[in-house]
Structure formats: structure tokens, C-alpha cells
Motif scaffolding. Sequence first.
Motif, PDB file in Angstrom:
ATOM      1  N   LEU A  59      33.203 -10.993  47.236  1.00 41.01           N
ATOM      2  CA  LEU A  59      31.959 -10.758  46.500  1.00 41.01           C
ATOM      3  C   LEU A  59      31.600 -11.934  45.602  1.00 41.01           C
ATOM      4  CD1 LEU A  59      32.223  -6.999  45.581  1.00 41.01           C
ATOM      5  CD2 LEU A  59      30.341  -8.088  46.766  1.00 41.01           C
ATOM      6  N   LEU A  60      32.635 -12.630  45.110  1.00 36.28           N
ATOM      7  CA  LEU A  60      32.356 -13.738  44.199  1.00 36.28           C
ATOM      8  C   LEU A  60      31.870 -14.980  44.942  1.00 36.28           C
ATOM      9  CD1 LEU A  60      35.123 -13.509  41.478  1.00 36.28           C
ATOM     10  CD2 LEU A  60      32.702 -13.033  41.273  1.00 36.28           C
ATOM     11  N   LYS A  62      29.755 -14.695  47.555  1.00 33.20           N
ATOM     12  CA  LYS A  62      28.448 -14.362  48.129  1.00 33.20           C
ATOM     13  C   LYS A  62      27.300 -14.922  47.295  1.00 33.20           C
ATOM     14  CE  LYS A  62      29.574 -11.787  51.663  1.00 33.20           C
ATOM     15  NZ  LYS A  62      29.077 -12.016  53.017  1.00 33.20           N
ATOM     16  N   ILE A  64      23.837 -14.883  45.216  1.00 28.18           N
ATOM     17  CA  ILE A  64      23.087 -13.972  44.340  1.00 28.18           C
ATOM     18  C   ILE A  64      21.637 -13.969  44.807  1.00 28.18           C
ATOM     19  CG2 ILE A  64      22.406 -13.435  41.988  1.00 28.18           C
ATOM     20  CD1 ILE A  64      24.701 -15.135  41.017  1.00 28.18           C
ATOM     21  N   LEU A  83      28.418  -3.066  32.222  1.00 28.84           N
ATOM     22  CA  LEU A  83      29.819  -3.487  32.181  1.00 28.84           C
ATOM     23  C   LEU A  83      30.338  -3.514  30.750  1.00 28.84           C
ATOM     24  CD1 LEU A  83      32.318  -4.638  33.596  1.00 28.84           C
ATOM     25  CD2 LEU A  83      31.398  -6.887  33.196  1.00 28.84           C
ATOM     26  N   ALA A 223      26.387  -9.677  45.190  1.00 28.64           N
ATOM     27  CA  ALA A 223      27.370 -10.619  44.633  1.00 28.64           C
ATOM     28  C   ALA A 223      27.881 -10.181  43.262  1.00 28.64           C
ATOM     29  CB  ALA A 223      26.799 -12.018  44.596  1.00 28.64           C
ATOM     30  N   SER A 224      27.920 -11.097  42.305  1.00 30.01           N
ATOM     31  CA  SER A 224      28.621 -10.802  41.051  1.00 30.01           C
ATOM     32  C   SER A 224      27.882  -9.762  40.226  1.00 30.01           C
ATOM     33  CB  SER A 224      28.788 -12.067  40.227  1.00 30.01           C
ATOM     34  OG  SER A 224      27.542 -12.559  39.836  1.00 30.01           O
ATOM     35  N   ILE A 225      26.554  -9.650  40.415  1.00 30.53           N
ATOM     36  CA  ILE A 225      25.818  -8.619  39.668  1.00 30.53           C
ATOM     37  C   ILE A 225      26.232  -7.242  40.174  1.00 30.53           C
ATOM     38  CG2 ILE A 225      23.565  -8.029  38.800  1.00 30.53           C
ATOM     39  CD1 ILE A 225      22.513 -10.567  39.961  1.00 30.53           C
ATOM     40  N   VAL A 227      29.165  -6.726  41.370  1.00 26.64           N
ATOM     41  CA  VAL A 227      30.533  -6.561  40.850  1.00 26.64           C
ATOM     42  C   VAL A 227      30.502  -5.957  39.454  1.00 26.64           C
ATOM     43  CG1 VAL A 227      32.592  -7.818  40.105  1.00 26.64           C
ATOM     44  CG2 VAL A 227      31.535  -8.388  42.242  1.00 26.64           C
ATOM     45  N   PHE A 228      29.480  -6.348  38.662  1.00 31.44           N
ATOM     46  CA  PHE A 228      29.362  -5.761  37.322  1.00 31.44           C
ATOM     47  C   PHE A 228      29.226  -4.245  37.403  1.00 31.44           C
ATOM     48  CE2 PHE A 228      27.267  -9.797  35.488  1.00 31.44           C
ATOM     49  CZ  PHE A 228      28.511 -10.386  35.434  1.00 31.44           C
TER      50      PHE A 228
END
Lengths: 419, 388
Positions: A59-60, A62, A64, A83, A223-225, A227-228
Motif C-alpha cells: 500500500l505504501l 501505490k 495516491i 487516525l 495508498a497511504s490515505i 492506510v490511515f
Amino acid sequence: MSTIINILEILIILVPILMTVAFVTIAERKIMAAMQRRCGPNAVGVWGILQPFADALKLLVKEIIIPRQSNSLLFIIGPCITLIFALLGWAIIPFGDGLAIFDYELGIFFALAVSSLGSYGILISGWAANSKYAFMGAIRSTAQLLSYELVFSSIVLILILFSGSFSLTYIVECQQAIWNIFPLMPICLMFFIAILAETNRAPFDLPEAESELVAGFMTEHSASIFVFFFLGEYSSLILMSTFMAVFFLGGHHCPDLHRILIDPFIFIYNYLEFKVPFPFILIYQSLIYKFTSLSNYYTSSNYEIDNISSLNDNNTNAYVFSQYFNNDIYYYSQYTNKDTILSSLNILMDKIQGSYILGFKIIIVVFFFIWVRASFPRLRYDQLMSLCWKELLPLVFAYILFTVCLFYTFDMMPFGITF
Amino acid sequence: MIDVEVVETKSNNYFPLLLFLLLSFVVVFKKINLNFFNSFLNNKETKIHINNKNSVLFNLDNNELAINVLNNNSILNNTNINISDKIILEKENIPNKVYSSFPVENYILEKEYDQADNINLLVENAYRDNNYLLITPNWDSALNRITQISSIGDVLYSVYHSYIYIVSIILLLGLIGAIILTADNNQEVKIVTVKNNKMSYFFPLALILKKIKIYANIKELYYLYFSKYNNKIYSSAKTKTATMFTSISVVPFIIDYSKIHSEDILANLLYFIIANIIVGLLLLLINSYFSLSVKYLEKGGGFECGFTSFFQTRERFNIIFYRVSLLFLVFDLEIILAFPYTAIYQKSQNISKNNVLAFLYILIVGFIYELKEGALNIVKKAHNTELK
């Protein structure tokens, strides 16, 4: 120096939480797999234990993607809020007797505030995505969180009535003799339902119902959003199960072996002598334990043991009391009259033990979360709302009135002073 | 999207509520009578000793409370709360701060304690002559933040109880108004009722009646069970009417907040907040550093299944969500107003309890109205469907 210690303390709590989130995801997938008779992830690492780390790495890396029509700043800020507020609730959790980052007397208010602010993140991100599915998911989720917040806070009110304090440390100490789950069994069940809905878990995962709304408020996020959201959701799951453990399952206290050995005889005696049906005895015996043990509350660390040992000579009350109720300090002070270092070491060891016990309880509650997800089908949205407003809220309100009246009629006032 | 939804309404949705209300009346009934007569019989005279430090110590004949008023130096003095406390003291003799409470039959409170470090010694003294209740002025600074809630509770539910009634009526009006204003009159809704005739409600009632008998038994049980300990603890055993706590709870709990409340702990919270933000930022940075980005027109569009969407944005939504949030406001205010009562209910008089109950009962009227109106039935495009 003190700042370094502060930072260390925070790292000691924060890093394990993030690790726990990872392991809870793999636990969920494994348990669900076992319940559906298939083997879950088993390729990465031993028994697939490294699967969540591989997922996180994927995921990190990928891209955004921020949609053209969206409000890009709020689109990123929303998940961050989710988060942060999901992690912030951990500040007040007592891992031992007074072992918390922020040992606050109004800790319950802190918890309520943080958990209700978390819904802003969902609303903002759902609105900012400017997509049909995200918006509807966000609105559904907000309405759900609001209405179950009511149930949550009114149950907390009952707990305060029971323990007489707003601080979590005190609420845990009140359960030394008996866990709140025994006198407050129906309330505990309602609390479990409420926290299922608060964390948007199955069977209340309406905001992200795949068949109707693609992924709810996180449809457009990647992606990281994403993940949050993922981290926030699972850490709030663990946080809520920690609240469950702290409020109802006695926090860091272990059940007292001494009492477990004695109690059955008392039950049997009561049954034979007075013909009281067994379940009622269980409830009221537990009530009695509760209110007798309240006065035992005693913070060990702030008090020198020499003084207490000298107290014991003059005061037989405390001695007798400690013999039966096994109060820690008195217990230690009997054996270690002068060796204060040894006794304080004992107390420290107890505190560390307490955090392990708390962790064990949290794991059990998390398992229940997963079990419920595997067993129950999803509700309809109007069913969800009517369950909250028509079934749970009236019952909880009635229970508030009922407990107050009960205390007055039987003169069972808990003595709390910390407010 | 769901086209048809059938709303199932059970005819007695608010039955458990009414049942518990009834039960609470039954349970309280005995107690109310007792208190009513007691208020005439026992006119307690309170003796107030005032030190130089302005710490007031009550000496009550019958209660289990020892009271200390805050220092002049404390922050609370600058607020209105302390003034309201004084009003209460004059009017109703309600204790306004309880720092330590453990039941001892006769207590004397005349020693002055100046030094900050003497808490341990005080406890010791208190134990030696079983008569001392100790109160130190040091606790004030630590408890400043906390005591405000209990003092609000004192004021709200005793002296200014008329305002609580006004507030409850305003909230009631707000609740009804929210329901009426958000009502969708154009909707033609046919509610299909599905009745449950399986269970009669007499069965649980009978169970509860049984329970009440058992309560009575349990209290006797309690005395029997603890009588052996009582004899050891109190050589001067009291009459049967003594409460549970006069006979049992002896060990006081002392929390030295001057040690707990250092600035480090507040700093800890601050660090924790910052650490959380750093975690988020770190993840974002890592992601933006490592990820590729290839942009084209279709990628930036909103999500849809295989085609570009025609009208995506800012759609109208069901008014029920708005109504839910309005009702949430009313109920949340209600719960928040009940919170101060939890801070004082241990020491409070009968008045404050009755006020709280009245406050809740008035709002429950609104609650029943809401349930009866079916305010939260979610109906979208109700067609004429019937279940048989």
C-alpha cells in the motif's frame, strides 16, 4: 532528561499499538478462515504471519490518486483526523495501577470527546471526495456514530454511578473484588453492541456495505490515505475492546484465587438456608462484594509502606479487612515489615503483571469482535437505527433510573472522592 | 439502492421503559416515606469550625461526611462557583466539598495542619484515635480542576432546581419541534404492522415481583453474612438500622495528587499528540517518495462502474439523517446535564435525587412521544405493500 523519558514512554505505548493493528488484521483473516473451513493467508512468513507487513508495504508503494472533482486538502486531512483521534484515546488507558500516559481524573470525558471527534474525519473525507458513494457512506456512518454515541455515553454514566468517579484508574480499582460484568450483565451486552456499531464493524458495517455502496466513505481513497483509515479503524477496534476490558472485565486485575475458593461454599450455604434461586444469588452476592471493596481503594505508589505497617498494629480493622479481601498493601506489609525495597519491587512486578493481564482480556474481546463478524449477517439500515433508538436507548435510560433508585433504597453508596 | 422498505412496528416498543419506570417507583416508594418523616424528626445541627486558612470543617451528628472548603488561594475562588457554594451553605447546609469520607461515629475536627508533607502522619494519627477525620488544605490545589463538576452538581440540583425544570421543558420543546419541523408530509407511508402474539407481558412482570421479594431477603442475608466481621471491627456495634458502610468500610483511600499532578504528565499528553501527527506525516512522506504517478483523464474521475458518471455530486439526501442529528443534540444535552449529578449523588440529599428524576421523567415524556410518532422510521419510496 525528563523529555527523553516522556518520549520513551510514548514509544513504548505507540509502537506496540501499531504492531497490534498489524497482528489483529492477520488474526482476523486467520480466524475467519478457520470458521469458514479454509486456510487463510499462509504464504508470507511462517503461517502467513508476515502478511500484514507485506500488505502495508504494497500500500505504501501505490500511487495516491486524488480525484479531479474533490477538495484535495480536506481529502487528505480527513483520514489523518480519523487516525489521530483513534490513537489519541490510548492516552488515558491505565495499563497498570496508575500506569497511563495521561492519568486524568476526568478520563471518561476525555474518552467521550476523542471518540466523538473521530466521526468528523469520516464526514470530512466523505464530503471532500465529492462522489455519490463516498458521500452517502459518510452520512450513514455519521448518523450511526451519533446515535450509538448516545448509548455509549449513557452506559458510561451508569458506570460512574457504580464507581463514583470519572477517572479510569479509579473505575478499574473499584473492580478489585468483582468485575462490573457480573452486576451489570445486560449493560455489558449493550455496551458490546454499541462498540460494534461505533467501530463500523459487522453486522453494523452499513457505511461500507459492498453491495450498495462500493466501499463507503473510503471509496475514492487509495495508498497511504487508505492506510490511515485502515489503521484508524483497527486501532479504534482495539481501543474499544480495551474500554470493554477496563469498564467491565476488571482492567489489570486478576481474579482473586482466595475468593474463588471460598465463594462456592457461601453460595451453597445461602441456597440451602434461604432457598434463593441460584442466578439471583450470583448477582446480589456480586453487588455486595462490589460495595464492600470500594473503600479498599488505595494507591500504593504514593504512600510509604513503613507508615502502614505501623498502622496495622493499632488498627485491627484494616488487618481483619485485609485478611479477607486481600488488599495488596496490607498483604505485603505483613510480610515485609522493614524491607521497603523488596515490597516496592513486589508492587512494581504486580503493575507489570497487570498490563499482561489487561492485554489478555483485550485479546479475548477482539476475538469476540471477529467471531461476531463471522457469524451474523448484515442488518438493514432502518433496523440499525431502530435498534439504537427504540430498543437500546430506552433500556439504558431506564437502567440509569433503576440504578439510582436501587442505591437509594438499599443505602449502597459507593464512596468516590476523585471528582 | 433499496426501492422498497417495509417498516415493522411492534405495538409496544416502549414497554420496557415503562416497566422499569414503574419498577423504580415501587422501589423508591418505601424510601421516600422514610426520608419525609426523617426530615421532620432529625433537625441536624451543624457546627462549623473556621480556621485561619478558611477551611471549613463540618461536624455532623449523624452523617458520614467531613467537609473542607477550598482555600482562599485556590483558583476556584475567582469563579462564580464558590459564591454559589456559599449560597448553599447558608440555605440548606449542604456540604460542598468532600475530600475524604469514611464513616466514624464521632469525629472531632479541630487540628490545623499547615505543612504539605504531613499527610502520612495525619493518617497515622487518624488511626490511633479512631475519631479523627483528616483533611488537609494541600488537596485543594490538586483538586481544583475536578471539584468544579461536583460543585456544579450541588448548585444545579438543589438551589437552582427551578432552572433545571425550565431547561428540561425547553429540551422537550426542542425535541418535539425537531420532529415536527423535519416531518415529510408529502410522503405517503403505509406502515405494515406485524404483531407478536407469542409472549404475554405478564410473565416478566411476575418475575420482577418475585425479584422484589428477594431484595428484601438479600439485605438480611447481608447482615448475617458480615456479622462476624462486624463484631471484630466494631466493638461498639450499632443498631440494626445502621447502613452497610457504617459497619464495614473503614479503610480510607488517600490519593496524593500533589505527586501525580506534575507538569510532566501534561507534557506527556502533548508529546503523544505530536507523535500521532508524526506517524501520519511519516506514512504520507514515505508513500509520496516511493510511489509512481502516471496521470490520465479517466483516472481522475469519480468512481463508477465502467462509464463516466453523469451527475455525481452534491445530491439530496434523506431528511432522516438531519433529524437524527437534531435528536442527538437534545439527548446528548440531557445526558451531559445528568453527569454532574453522578458527581454528587453519594452525598446529596433527597431533594437533588428527586430533581434529577423529575428532569429525566419530563424528557422521557418526549422520548415516548418520539417513539409513538415513529419519528425515526426510515422509509424511502414506500409502496403499497402488505405482509400477511
